[in-house]
Design a protein around this motif. Structure first.
Motif, PDB file in Angstrom:
ATOM      1  N   PRO A 230       0.846  -1.237   0.013  1.00 33.02           N
ATOM      2  CA  PRO A 230       0.013   0.091   0.309  1.00 33.02           C
ATOM      3  C   PRO A 230       0.887   1.239  -0.130  1.00 33.02           C
ATOM      4  N   GLY A 231       0.569   2.021  -0.980  1.00 32.80           N
ATOM      5  CA  GLY A 231       1.164   3.529  -1.050  1.00 32.80           C
ATOM      6  C   GLY A 231       2.737   3.499  -1.702  1.00 32.80           C
ATOM      7  N   ARG A 232       2.973   2.374  -2.439  1.00 38.81           N
ATOM      8  CA  ARG A 232       4.261   2.038  -2.653  1.00 38.81           C
ATOM      9  C   ARG A 232       4.160   1.409  -4.272  1.00 38.81           C
ATOM     10  N   PHE A 233       5.040   1.885  -5.082  1.00 34.85           N
ATOM     11  CA  PHE A 233       5.180   1.547  -6.407  1.00 34.85           C
ATOM     12  C   PHE A 233       6.550   1.279  -6.813  1.00 34.85           C
ATOM     13  N   ASP A 234       6.996   0.193  -7.163  1.00 34.06           N
ATOM     14  CA  ASP A 234       8.312  -0.446  -7.751  1.00 34.06           C
ATOM     15  C   ASP A 234       8.498  -0.306  -9.115  1.00 34.06           C
ATOM     16  N   PHE A 235       9.734  -0.092  -9.447  1.00 39.27           N
ATOM     17  CA  PHE A 235      10.055  -0.013 -10.936  1.00 39.27           C
ATOM     18  C   PHE A 235      11.473  -0.861 -10.980  1.00 39.27           C
ATOM     19  N   ARG A 236      11.427  -1.798 -12.011  1.00 35.70           N
ATOM     20  CA  ARG A 236      12.816  -2.394 -12.341  1.00 35.70           C
ATOM     21  C   ARG A 236      12.810  -2.393 -13.871  1.00 35.70           C
ATOM     22  N   GLY A 237      13.826  -1.641 -14.549  1.00 33.37           N
ATOM     23  CA  GLY A 237      13.828  -1.590 -16.008  1.00 33.37           C
ATOM     24  C   GLY A 237      14.784  -0.538 -16.134  1.00 33.37           C
ATOM     25  N   ASP A 238      14.960   0.161 -17.306  1.00 35.58           N
ATOM     26  CA  ASP A 238      15.725   1.168 -17.756  1.00 35.58           C
ATOM     27  C   ASP A 238      15.075   2.631 -17.704  1.00 35.58           C
ATOM     28  N   ILE A 239      16.066   3.573 -17.453  1.00 37.16           N
ATOM     29  CA  ILE A 239      15.513   4.946 -17.546  1.00 37.16           C
ATOM     30  C   ILE A 239      16.213   5.682 -18.587  1.00 37.16           C
ATOM     31  N   ALA A 240      15.527   6.165 -19.588  1.00 42.03           N
ATOM     32  CA  ALA A 240      15.838   6.934 -20.541  1.00 42.03           C
ATOM     33  C   ALA A 240      16.924   8.218 -20.064  1.00 42.03           C
ATOM     34  N   LEU A 241      18.055   8.271 -20.548  1.00 42.40           N
ATOM     35  CA  LEU A 241      18.699   9.695 -20.099  1.00 42.40           C
ATOM     36  C   LEU A 241      18.899  10.563 -21.231  1.00 42.40           C
ATOM     37  N   LYS A 242      18.948  10.341 -22.645  1.00 40.97           N
ATOM     38  CA  LYS A 242      19.210  11.103 -23.626  1.00 40.97           C
ATOM     39  C   LYS A 242      18.227  10.333 -24.942  1.00 40.97           C
ATOM     40  N   PHE A 243      17.219  11.089 -25.286  1.00 40.68           N
ATOM     41  CA  PHE A 243      16.517  10.629 -26.476  1.00 40.68           C
ATOM     42  C   PHE A 243      17.205  10.900 -27.877  1.00 40.68           C
ATOM     43  N   GLN A 244      17.062  10.204 -28.819  1.00 42.58           N
ATOM     44  CA  GLN A 244      17.710  10.456 -30.042  1.00 42.58           C
ATOM     45  C   GLN A 244      16.534  11.522 -30.890  1.00 42.58           C
ATOM     46  N   GLN A 245      17.168  12.272 -31.694  1.00 45.24           N
ATOM     47  CA  GLN A 245      16.140  13.176 -32.471  1.00 45.24           C
ATOM     48  C   GLN A 245      15.287  12.326 -33.283  1.00 45.24           C
ATOM     49  N   GLN A 246      13.967  12.394 -33.092  1.00 51.64           N
ATOM     50  CA  GLN A 246      12.962  11.796 -33.928  1.00 51.64           C
ATOM     51  C   GLN A 246      12.458  12.647 -35.120  1.00 51.64           C
ATOM     52  N   VAL A 247      12.500  11.720 -36.177  1.00 50.64           N
ATOM     53  CA  VAL A 247      12.044  12.463 -37.432  1.00 50.64           C
ATOM     54  C   VAL A 247      10.487  11.700 -37.758  1.00 50.64           C
ATOM     55  N   ALA A 248       9.698  12.656 -38.245  1.00 48.12           N
ATOM     56  CA  ALA A 248       8.200  12.426 -38.194  1.00 48.12           C
ATOM     57  C   ALA A 248       7.509  11.762 -36.954  1.00 48.12           C
ATOM     58  N   ASP A 249       6.948  10.746 -37.312  1.00 46.28           N
ATOM     59  CA  ASP A 249       6.462   9.760 -36.162  1.00 46.28           C
ATOM     60  C   ASP A 249       7.051   8.327 -35.754  1.00 46.28           C
ATOM     61  N   GLU A 250       8.417   8.248 -36.450  1.00 43.71           N
ATOM     62  CA  GLU A 250       9.252   7.031 -35.995  1.00 43.71           C
ATOM     63  C   GLU A 250       9.777   7.145 -34.557  1.00 43.71           C
TER      64      GLU A 250
END
Length: 195
Positions: free
Chosen positions: A29-49
């Motif tokens: 109760p009251g706690r949310f866990d996360f295991r995975g990756d956190i994006a630090l820098k996004f690539q430039q996105q072209v259109a909707d890719e």
């Protein structure tokens, strides 16, 4: 059940930074866990890719509490020690001055253990070579895998993060700038691996 948007992880989720989740759910109760990756820098996105991020903090273990503004504990892997400044920029106010933050880095001396404060946030910085954040954290915290093997992923994660929150050790204190000046070249993780 705790919703991620009511925790400090909510902003990161909204920004599309929480990736490759092994665990992304309320555990207590009251706690949310996360295991995975956190994006630090996004690539430039072209259109909707949709492109993968340029780089991430990998193998992250963390939790956040409902109604709180900061993340109390976090551990993750960085390919390059210099990315620590991106961690501080991206997580921003979600990091607390008194939080317990562990960064395992590919390119620091294998015998080194540092405490690095950057913009008022302190990190334990440790080497990591051919291992995982999970294994390094359970070793560091002396958690016997037999004690937690019957638990589900959320239960195991809670045990490790609660132990991390209580852990303390006085490592050599260095500045971020000094860490960058003495860091080693980034090792190619795929070197010497069978094809």
């Amino acid at each position: 059940m705790t919703a991620i948007e009511n925790t400090p992880l909510g902003r990161l989720d909204k920004e599309g930074r929480l990736l490759n989740a092994v665990l992304k759910q309320p555990t207590k109760p009251g706690r949310f866990d996360f295991r995975g990756d956190i994006a630090l820098k996004f690539q430039q996105q072209v259109a909707d890719e949709k492109r993968p991020p340029e780089y991430t903090m990998e193998q992250v273990l963390t939790f956040a509490e409902e109604g709180k503004s900061t993340i109390p504990v976090l551990a993750g892997y960085l390919q390059n020690f210099a990315f620590l400044s991106d961690v501080v920029d991206v997580l921003g106010d979600a990091l607390a001055p008194d939080g317990k933050y562990f960064l395992f880095c590919n390119n620091i001396d294998l015998l080194a253990k540092y405490r690095v404060t950057h913009n008022g946030k302190t990190f334990y910085v440790l080497p990591c070579d051919e291992s995982t954040v999970w294994k390094e954290m359970t070793d560091l915290l002396s958690i016997d895998k037999n004690d937690i093997k019957k638990m589900d992923t959320g239960g195991k994660t809670d045990v490790v993060l609660d132990a991390a929150a209580a852990w303390h050790e006085d490592y050599e204190i260095i500045t971020y700038e000094k860490g960058v000046s003495i860091m080693e070249p980034v090792k190619n993780r795929n070197e010497n691996r069978p094809v």
